[in-house]
Design an enzyme around this catalytic site. Sequence first.
Site, PDB file in Angstrom:
ATOM      1  N   TYR A 163       0.811  -1.216   0.000  1.00  0.00           N
ATOM      2  CA  TYR A 163       0.000   0.000   0.000  1.00  0.00           C
ATOM      3  C   TYR A 163       0.848   1.271   0.000  1.00  0.00           C
ATOM      4  CZ  TYR A 163      -3.322   3.589   1.336  1.00  0.00           C
ATOM      5  OH  TYR A 163      -4.072   4.748   1.362  1.00  0.00           O
ATOM      6  N   LYS A 167       1.462   4.233  -3.081  1.00  0.00           N
ATOM      7  CA  LYS A 167       1.191   5.663  -2.980  1.00  0.00           C
ATOM      8  C   LYS A 167       2.459   6.487  -3.250  1.00  0.00           C
ATOM      9  CE  LYS A 167      -3.203   5.415  -2.108  1.00  0.00           C
ATOM     10  NZ  LYS A 167      -4.200   5.909  -3.099  1.00  0.00           N
TER      11      LYS A 167
END
Length: 245
Positions: A163, A167
């Site tokens: 994750y 990003k």
Amino acid sequence: MKKVLITGANKSIGFEATRQLLQQGYYVYLGSRDLQKGTEAVDKLKAEGLSNVEVLQIDVSNDASVDAAFKELSAKTDVLDVLINNAGISGGFPQTALTTSPDVLREVFETNVFGVAKVTVTFLPLLQKSAEPRIVNVTSGLGSITLHTDPNWKYYQVKSAAYGPSKSALNAYTVVLAYELKDTNFKVNAVDPGYTATDFNNHNGPGTVEDAAKRVVKAAVLEADGPTGQFFSDDNSPETGISPW
């Protein structure tokens, strides 16, 4: 009336951002992977008296779905003023570098990075017809590599193998995109909505969807003299609102 497309907008921050933009007089295409859930979200907004909204079925991780969504939207409008790339997945937690399957990384990057790139490039022709086009990439404070190396950072212990890196990659893509469009009327920015209580994190965050959406909307309605190529994060940098990359 300016027109906006928000991906992943049938719930949580995307849904609230839709509501706030409608309240500001925008026309919103509510992007939803699931058509039924998107329709239900639209019906809820219309029940509140917010009528300038319609659902657009779009799965950002599926190229054919994105192409079909573009074709559908192009039949409805010649111009798109704002694109908010909000759809994203976590991949599930915990995510250690030593135990997380590469398949999980691929799945997360497919939505959080490749999906954003596909949607942006596909809908660019409509955005280019706007007098003041805006692109908002919804990122996370966990995408800051600089802060991840600072033991004094409040989220230093919060590491994820898929994750967070997705990003970080999204942030890097935002920088390049903003650079390539710097001599146009585009404003391209990454926005960290903050650690917000949603079903994305089992409602563990201290922030509200209302405040999170305000941060996203703020970047979507920037004036002509507004910044571009920035990483906005009130959570990471409450003094300036600009997070280190």
